[in-house]
Design a protein around this motif. Structure first.
Motif, PDB file in Angstrom:
ATOM      1  N   ASP A   5       0.825  -1.205   0.000  1.00  0.00           N
ATOM      2  CA  ASP A   5       0.000   0.000   0.000  1.00  0.00           C
ATOM      3  C   ASP A   5       0.863   1.262   0.000  1.00  0.00           C
ATOM      4  O   ASP A   5       0.562   2.240  -0.680  1.00  0.00           O
ATOM      5  N   ARG A   6       1.956   1.238   0.766  1.00  0.00           N
ATOM      6  CA  ARG A   6       2.821   2.424   0.839  1.00  0.00           C
ATOM      7  C   ARG A   6       3.533   2.668  -0.487  1.00  0.00           C
ATOM      8  O   ARG A   6       3.635   3.797  -0.954  1.00  0.00           O
ATOM      9  N   GLN A   7       4.033   1.609  -1.109  1.00  0.00           N
ATOM     10  CA  GLN A   7       4.706   1.754  -2.405  1.00  0.00           C
ATOM     11  C   GLN A   7       3.742   2.291  -3.456  1.00  0.00           C
ATOM     12  O   GLN A   7       4.084   3.185  -4.240  1.00  0.00           O
ATOM     13  N   PHE A   8       2.524   1.747  -3.457  1.00  0.00           N
ATOM     14  CA  PHE A   8       1.557   2.196  -4.447  1.00  0.00           C
ATOM     15  C   PHE A   8       1.177   3.649  -4.237  1.00  0.00           C
ATOM     16  O   PHE A   8       1.127   4.431  -5.191  1.00  0.00           O
ATOM     17  N   SER A   9       0.867   4.030  -3.008  1.00  0.00           N
ATOM     18  CA  SER A   9       0.429   5.399  -2.770  1.00  0.00           C
ATOM     19  C   SER A   9       1.541   6.396  -3.074  1.00  0.00           C
ATOM     20  O   SER A   9       1.281   7.506  -3.539  1.00  0.00           O
ATOM     21  N   TRP A  10       2.803   5.985  -2.837  1.00  0.00           N
ATOM     22  CA  TRP A  10       3.924   6.855  -3.190  1.00  0.00           C
ATOM     23  C   TRP A  10       4.007   7.028  -4.708  1.00  0.00           C
ATOM     24  O   TRP A  10       4.184   8.148  -5.211  1.00  0.00           O
ATOM     25  N   ALA A  11       3.844   5.935  -5.449  1.00  0.00           N
ATOM     26  CA  ALA A  11       3.874   6.009  -6.911  1.00  0.00           C
ATOM     27  C   ALA A  11       2.673   6.769  -7.452  1.00  0.00           C
ATOM     28  O   ALA A  11       2.782   7.526  -8.422  1.00  0.00           O
ATOM     29  N   ALA A  12       1.520   6.589  -6.825  1.00  0.00           N
ATOM     30  CA  ALA A  12       0.299   7.228  -7.298  1.00  0.00           C
ATOM     31  C   ALA A  12       0.351   8.739  -7.155  1.00  0.00           C
ATOM     32  O   ALA A  12      -0.333   9.468  -7.890  1.00  0.00           O
ATOM     33  N   ARG A  13       1.161   9.221  -6.237  1.00  0.00           N
ATOM     34  CA  ARG A  13       1.283  10.670  -6.047  1.00  0.00           C
ATOM     35  C   ARG A  13       1.812  11.357  -7.304  1.00  0.00           C
ATOM     36  O   ARG A  13       1.614  12.556  -7.497  1.00  0.00           O
ATOM     37  N   LYS A  14       2.497  10.596  -8.172  1.00  0.00           N
ATOM     38  CA  LYS A  14       3.053  11.152  -9.399  1.00  0.00           C
ATOM     39  C   LYS A  14       2.158  10.909 -10.616  1.00  0.00           C
ATOM     40  O   LYS A  14       2.523  11.258 -11.732  1.00  0.00           O
ATOM     41  N   ASP A  15       0.991  10.304 -10.387  1.00  0.00           N
ATOM     42  CA  ASP A  15       0.074   9.961 -11.468  1.00  0.00           C
ATOM     43  C   ASP A  15      -1.137  10.896 -11.412  1.00  0.00           C
ATOM     44  O   ASP A  15      -1.873  10.915 -10.424  1.00  0.00           O
ATOM     45  N   ALA A  16      -1.360  11.653 -12.471  1.00  0.00           N
ATOM     46  CA  ALA A  16      -2.449  12.632 -12.496  1.00  0.00           C
ATOM     47  C   ALA A  16      -3.832  11.975 -12.417  1.00  0.00           C
ATOM     48  O   ALA A  16      -4.820  12.660 -12.120  1.00  0.00           O
ATOM     49  N   ASP A  17      -3.916  10.671 -12.675  1.00  0.00           N
ATOM     50  CA  ASP A  17      -5.201   9.981 -12.594  1.00  0.00           C
ATOM     51  C   ASP A  17      -5.588   9.622 -11.163  1.00  0.00           C
ATOM     52  O   ASP A  17      -6.720   9.187 -10.921  1.00  0.00           O
ATOM     53  N   PHE A  18      -4.674   9.770 -10.233  1.00  0.00           N
ATOM     54  CA  PHE A  18      -4.945   9.408  -8.846  1.00  0.00           C
ATOM     55  C   PHE A  18      -4.809  10.602  -7.911  1.00  0.00           C
ATOM     56  O   PHE A  18      -3.978  11.491  -8.124  1.00  0.00           O
ATOM     57  N   GLU A  19      -5.608  10.582  -6.865  1.00  0.00           N
ATOM     58  CA  GLU A  19      -5.410  11.435  -5.690  1.00  0.00           C
ATOM     59  C   GLU A  19      -5.379  10.485  -4.506  1.00  0.00           C
ATOM     60  O   GLU A  19      -6.257   9.635  -4.376  1.00  0.00           O
ATOM     61  N   CYS A  20      -4.375  10.585  -3.659  1.00  0.00           N
ATOM     62  CA  CYS A  20      -4.346   9.671  -2.518  1.00  0.00           C
ATOM     63  C   CYS A  20      -3.501  10.240  -1.388  1.00  0.00           C
ATOM     64  O   CYS A  20      -2.700  11.153  -1.582  1.00  0.00           O
ATOM     65  N   HIS A  21      -3.709   9.686  -0.214  1.00  0.00           N
ATOM     66  CA  HIS A  21      -2.908  10.030   0.952  1.00  0.00           C
ATOM     67  C   HIS A  21      -1.655   9.161   0.972  1.00  0.00           C
ATOM     68  O   HIS A  21      -1.545   8.180   0.236  1.00  0.00           O
ATOM     69  N   PHE A  22      -0.728   9.515   1.834  1.00  0.00           N
ATOM     70  CA  PHE A  22       0.490   8.723   1.971  1.00  0.00           C
ATOM     71  C   PHE A  22       0.995   8.807   3.408  1.00  0.00           C
ATOM     72  O   PHE A  22       1.007   9.879   4.012  1.00  0.00           O
ATOM     73  N   SER A  23       1.406   7.672   3.954  1.00  0.00           N
ATOM     74  CA  SER A  23       1.989   7.646   5.287  1.00  0.00           C
ATOM     75  C   SER A  23       3.014   6.522   5.373  1.00  0.00           C
ATOM     76  O   SER A  23       2.758   5.409   4.919  1.00  0.00           O
ATOM     77  N   LEU A  24       4.168   6.837   5.947  1.00  0.00           N
ATOM     78  CA  LEU A  24       5.188   5.820   6.192  1.00  0.00           C
ATOM     79  C   LEU A  24       4.906   5.043   7.468  1.00  0.00           C
ATOM     80  O   LEU A  24       5.460   3.964   7.682  1.00  0.00           O
ATOM     81  N   PHE A  25       4.061   5.597   8.314  1.00  0.00           N
ATOM     82  CA  PHE A  25       3.906   5.043   9.655  1.00  0.00           C
ATOM     83  C   PHE A  25       2.590   4.302   9.884  1.00  0.00           C
ATOM     84  O   PHE A  25       2.511   3.442  10.740  1.00  0.00           O
ATOM     85  N   ARG A  26       1.572   4.635   9.117  1.00  0.00           N
ATOM     86  CA  ARG A  26       0.282   3.972   9.281  1.00  0.00           C
ATOM     87  C   ARG A  26      -0.203   3.454   7.933  1.00  0.00           C
ATOM     88  O   ARG A  26      -0.041   4.105   6.912  1.00  0.00           O
ATOM     89  N   GLN A  27      -0.822   2.281   7.954  1.00  0.00           N
ATOM     90  CA  GLN A  27      -1.260   1.638   6.714  1.00  0.00           C
ATOM     91  C   GLN A  27      -2.535   2.252   6.152  1.00  0.00           C
ATOM     92  O   GLN A  27      -2.675   2.433   4.941  1.00  0.00           O
ATOM     93  N   LYS A  28      -3.488   2.591   7.020  1.00  0.00           N
ATOM     94  CA  LYS A  28      -4.801   3.027   6.564  1.00  0.00           C
ATOM     95  C   LYS A  28      -4.773   4.260   5.675  1.00  0.00           C
ATOM     96  O   LYS A  28      -5.499   4.314   4.663  1.00  0.00           O
ATOM     97  N   PRO A  29      -3.975   5.293   5.989  1.00  0.00           N
ATOM     98  CA  PRO A  29      -3.989   6.477   5.107  1.00  0.00           C
ATOM     99  C   PRO A  29      -3.623   6.162   3.663  1.00  0.00           C
ATOM    100  O   PRO A  29      -4.072   6.855   2.744  1.00  0.00           O
ATOM    101  N   ASN A  30      -2.843   5.121   3.444  1.00  0.00           N
ATOM    102  CA  ASN A  30      -2.423   4.774   2.095  1.00  0.00           C
ATOM    103  C   ASN A  30      -3.541   4.146   1.264  1.00  0.00           C
ATOM    104  O   ASN A  30      -3.381   3.934   0.061  1.00  0.00           O
ATOM    105  N   ARG A  31      -4.674   3.871   1.895  1.00  0.00           N
ATOM    106  CA  ARG A  31      -5.819   3.303   1.191  1.00  0.00           C
ATOM    107  C   ARG A  31      -6.896   4.346   0.926  1.00  0.00           C
ATOM    108  O   ARG A  31      -7.977   4.022   0.439  1.00  0.00           O
ATOM    109  N   ILE A  32      -6.593   5.591   1.254  1.00  0.00           N
ATOM    110  CA  ILE A  32      -7.537   6.674   1.047  1.00  0.00           C
ATOM    111  C   ILE A  32      -7.192   7.365  -0.270  1.00  0.00           C
ATOM    112  O   ILE A  32      -6.083   7.882  -0.430  1.00  0.00           O
ATOM    113  N   GLY A  33      -8.115   7.371  -1.219  1.00  0.00           N
ATOM    114  CA  GLY A  33      -7.805   7.989  -2.502  1.00  0.00           C
ATOM    115  C   GLY A  33      -9.006   8.097  -3.409  1.00  0.00           C
ATOM    116  O   GLY A  33     -10.136   7.751  -3.046  1.00  0.00           O
ATOM    117  N   PHE A  34      -8.744   8.593  -4.623  1.00  0.00           N
ATOM    118  CA  PHE A  34      -9.767   8.744  -5.657  1.00  0.00           C
ATOM    119  C   PHE A  34      -9.095   8.488  -7.000  1.00  0.00           C
ATOM    120  O   PHE A  34      -7.995   8.980  -7.262  1.00  0.00           O
TER     121      PHE A  34
END
Length: 272
Positions: free
Chosen positions: A132-161
């Motif tokens: 989840d962390r790897q994906f959300s980090w990569a998704a931050r660079k993709d204009a098709d995604f909006e998402c949260h990112f956290s190194l410390f908690r898993q749940k924020p990395n599953r929040i997105g559009f």
């Protein structure tokens, strides 16, 4: 439809990206659906999901899309799924829904326009998903995604559009949110959500008493549902893409998703 455990011969959502415009009604399963005059707005495109399809059958309205991403719904409510397949112009199912359905009714999708969609970072082509962390980090660079990112908690990395359903969607643990992402992909500019009450104590409009199936809404609301809608409100909603809640008693605050009365809805539609 299945080959080596993988879904094949389904249509790609890319062919429909940006094809539509104007208003779309998404009809969920909260009890407020019973109060919504479906026929009054039947000239607009509509999307049904899970058991809300029975409301369309009663009104004689054919939705543009019928969607389902919960394989347990197939096991518990197969007649509703078959009703959606028969009456909708198009259906969109997750791979597990298709697999579960075809195990019970092998020819259920013959002759139908079937689209396959899956959660973000859950490839249907056999590739291994990222963490989840790897994906959300990569998704931050993709204009098709909006998402949260956290190194410390898993749940924020599953929040997105997701703006592109072919790349997957964020579930938010409630299917109307999936429908909104599909609406964006299809090109609709105004989205009106019906029956998104988000109160498990009130149940679903088509279930009563012992017939009711349990809901996880209460457990998921603070961790997934509310944060996803908050993200959407801040990063996705804009003058070219508006989302409204037609459930005045919805648990989701009006400050996150504006709530409309039917009179306000009519005024807004008249101004489009």
């Amino acid at each position: 439809m299945l080959e080596n455990g993988r879904v094949v011969n389904t249509l790609a959502f890319e062919r429909l990206r940006g094809k539509y415009s104007g208003a779309l009604f998404i009809v969920a399963s909260g009890p407020s659906v019973s109060e919504f005059p479906l026929l009054r707005y039947s000239q607009y495109s509509m999307m049904s999901m899970n058991g809300s399809i029975c409301r369309f059958a009663e009104a004689g309205v054919r939705p543009l899309f019928y969607i389902c991403d919960d394989s347990s719904f197939v096991r518990n409510r197969l007649p509703f799924l078959q009703q959606g397949i028969a009456s909708a112009q198009n259906v969109a199912f997750s791979p597990r829904v298709i697999e579960t359905l075809l195990a019970q009714v092998p020819d259920a999708l013959v002759g139908r326009s079937v689209y396959c969609f899956e959660r973000a970072n859950r490839p249907v082509d056999g590739r291994k998903p990222m963490s989840d962390r790897q994906f959300s980090w990569a998704a931050r660079k993709d204009a098709d995604f909006e998402c949260h990112f956290s190194l410390f908690r898993q749940k924020p990395n599953r929040i997105g559009f997701s703006r592109n359903i072919d790349k997957g969607y964020f579930s938010s643990r409630t299917i109307p949110y999936t429908g909104i992402q599909l609406a964006y992909h299809l090109g609709f500019q105004q989205v009106f959500v019906v029956g998104m009450d988000l109160d498990s104590s009130k149940g679903r409009f088509y279930e009563q008493g012992e017939d009711a199936v349990g809901s996880r809404l209460d457990g998921d609301y603070e961790d997934y549902i509310l944060p996803c809608f908050e993200l959407m409100a801040k990063r996705v909603v804009n003058p070219a893409f508006q989302v409204y809640n037609l459930s005045l008693e919805s648990r989701l605050p009006g400050s996150v998703l504006p709530k409309l009365t039917l009179d306000q809805l009519d005024d807004l539609l008249a101004a489009l």
